[in-house]
Scaffold this active site. Structure first.
Site, PDB file in Angstrom:
ATOM      1  N   GLY A  27     -10.390  22.847  37.302  1.00  0.00           N
ATOM      2  CA  GLY A  27     -10.483  21.335  37.271  1.00  0.00           C
ATOM      3  C   GLY A  27      -9.109  20.708  37.930  1.00  0.00           C
ATOM      4  O   GLY A  27      -8.404  21.353  38.275  1.00  0.00           O
ATOM      5  N   ASP A  82     -10.991  17.947  28.936  1.00  0.00           N
ATOM      6  CA  ASP A  82     -12.077  16.890  28.424  1.00  0.00           C
ATOM      7  C   ASP A  82     -11.192  15.881  27.677  1.00  0.00           C
ATOM      8  O   ASP A  82     -10.670  14.730  27.396  1.00  0.00           O
ATOM      9  CB  ASP A  82     -12.906  17.036  28.557  1.00  0.00           C
ATOM     10  N   GLU A 101     -14.374  30.108  31.222  1.00  0.00           N
ATOM     11  CA  GLU A 101     -13.360  29.602  30.511  1.00  0.00           C
ATOM     12  C   GLU A 101     -13.315  29.665  29.066  1.00  0.00           C
ATOM     13  O   GLU A 101     -11.736  30.878  28.700  1.00  0.00           O
ATOM     14  CB  GLU A 101     -13.611  28.018  30.534  1.00  0.00           C
TER      15      GLU A 101
END
Ligand code: 5RP
Length: 215
Positions: A27, A82, A101
């Site tokens: 990310g 998130d 992940e």
């Protein structure tokens, strides 16, 4: 927001010790961490990466990307999220890398989550919950999710994960018991992984505010 991501990513370097194999998430926040890691690349043994995207960035900086199977338990995993609640439980998978992940988080002794302040929530679920599914099970899993949770699944069309699978995003959830929901959704045949990191939550959260908070 991107300043907060940079502050969190750079702060996480303080957790890297000499000779470590470092687990690396995916990310835009992690991109700041990778760029900072480049500055100390001669002091680490290499990285285990959660996505092709991160592997490319790591290699671009001359950091060796290692196979998790050849590493055993790893001391440190650094990744974004998130959403993050007070108990350090997370929603992840906005970048569709949730399965790898989750594997690296499980293999890691310490999971350091790096976020900007906008990711902090009281109750998880405002961000649609990503679920990686085997393509042929997409509709089955979506129906099961409606029946079991009352949430509204949306197929993230045009997105294929690094594992060749698809992603459903579940809207409309207020996740008051993340551990139970994670366990329940993991039971549905065709689910590869659920973007709830509750059973294995983060150990440390770095919030890139002013000041930067480590909790
Ligand atoms: C990818 C992830 C990311 O950690 C999450 O989407 C946060 O991304 P960003 O740092 O770009 O806001 O779970 O699958």
């Amino acid at each position: 927001m991107s300043e907060g991501k940079r502050l969190a990513g750079e702060k996480a370097i303080e957790f890297v010790e000499d000779g470590m194999i470092v687990g690396v998430g995916t990310g835009s926040t992690v991109a700041f961490f990778i760029d900072a890691l480049a500055g100390i690349r001669d002091r680490i043994a290499g990285a285990v990466s959660s996505s092709e995207q991160s592997s490319e960035r790591l290699r671009g900086h001359g950091i060796e990307v290692l196979d998790l199977n050849a590493c055993g338990p790893i001391p440190l995993y650094v990744d974004g999220a998130d959403e993050c609640d007070r108990a350090k439980r997370l929603i992840k998978g906005g970048g569709a890398a949730l399965t790898r992940e989750k594997i690296i988080a499980e293999a890691a002794k310490t999971f350091v989550c790096i976020i900007d302040p906008s990711k902090e929530v009281e109750v998880l679920g405002r961000f649609p919950l990503p679920i990686e599914v085997i393509p042929m099970a997409r509709s089955l899993v979506a129906r099961e999710i409606v029946a079991r949770t009352g949430g509204h699944p949306a197929w993230r069309q045009g997105v294929q994960t690094d594992n060749g699978n698809w992603v459903l995003d579940i809207h409309g959830l207020a996740i008051t018991d993340p551990v139970s929901l994670e366990r329940e959704l993991n039971q549905i045949p065709g689910v590869v992984s659920v973007g709830l990191f509750a059973r294995r939550a983060a150990d440390v959260v770095i919030v890139g505010g002013d000041p930067v908070v480590v909790r």
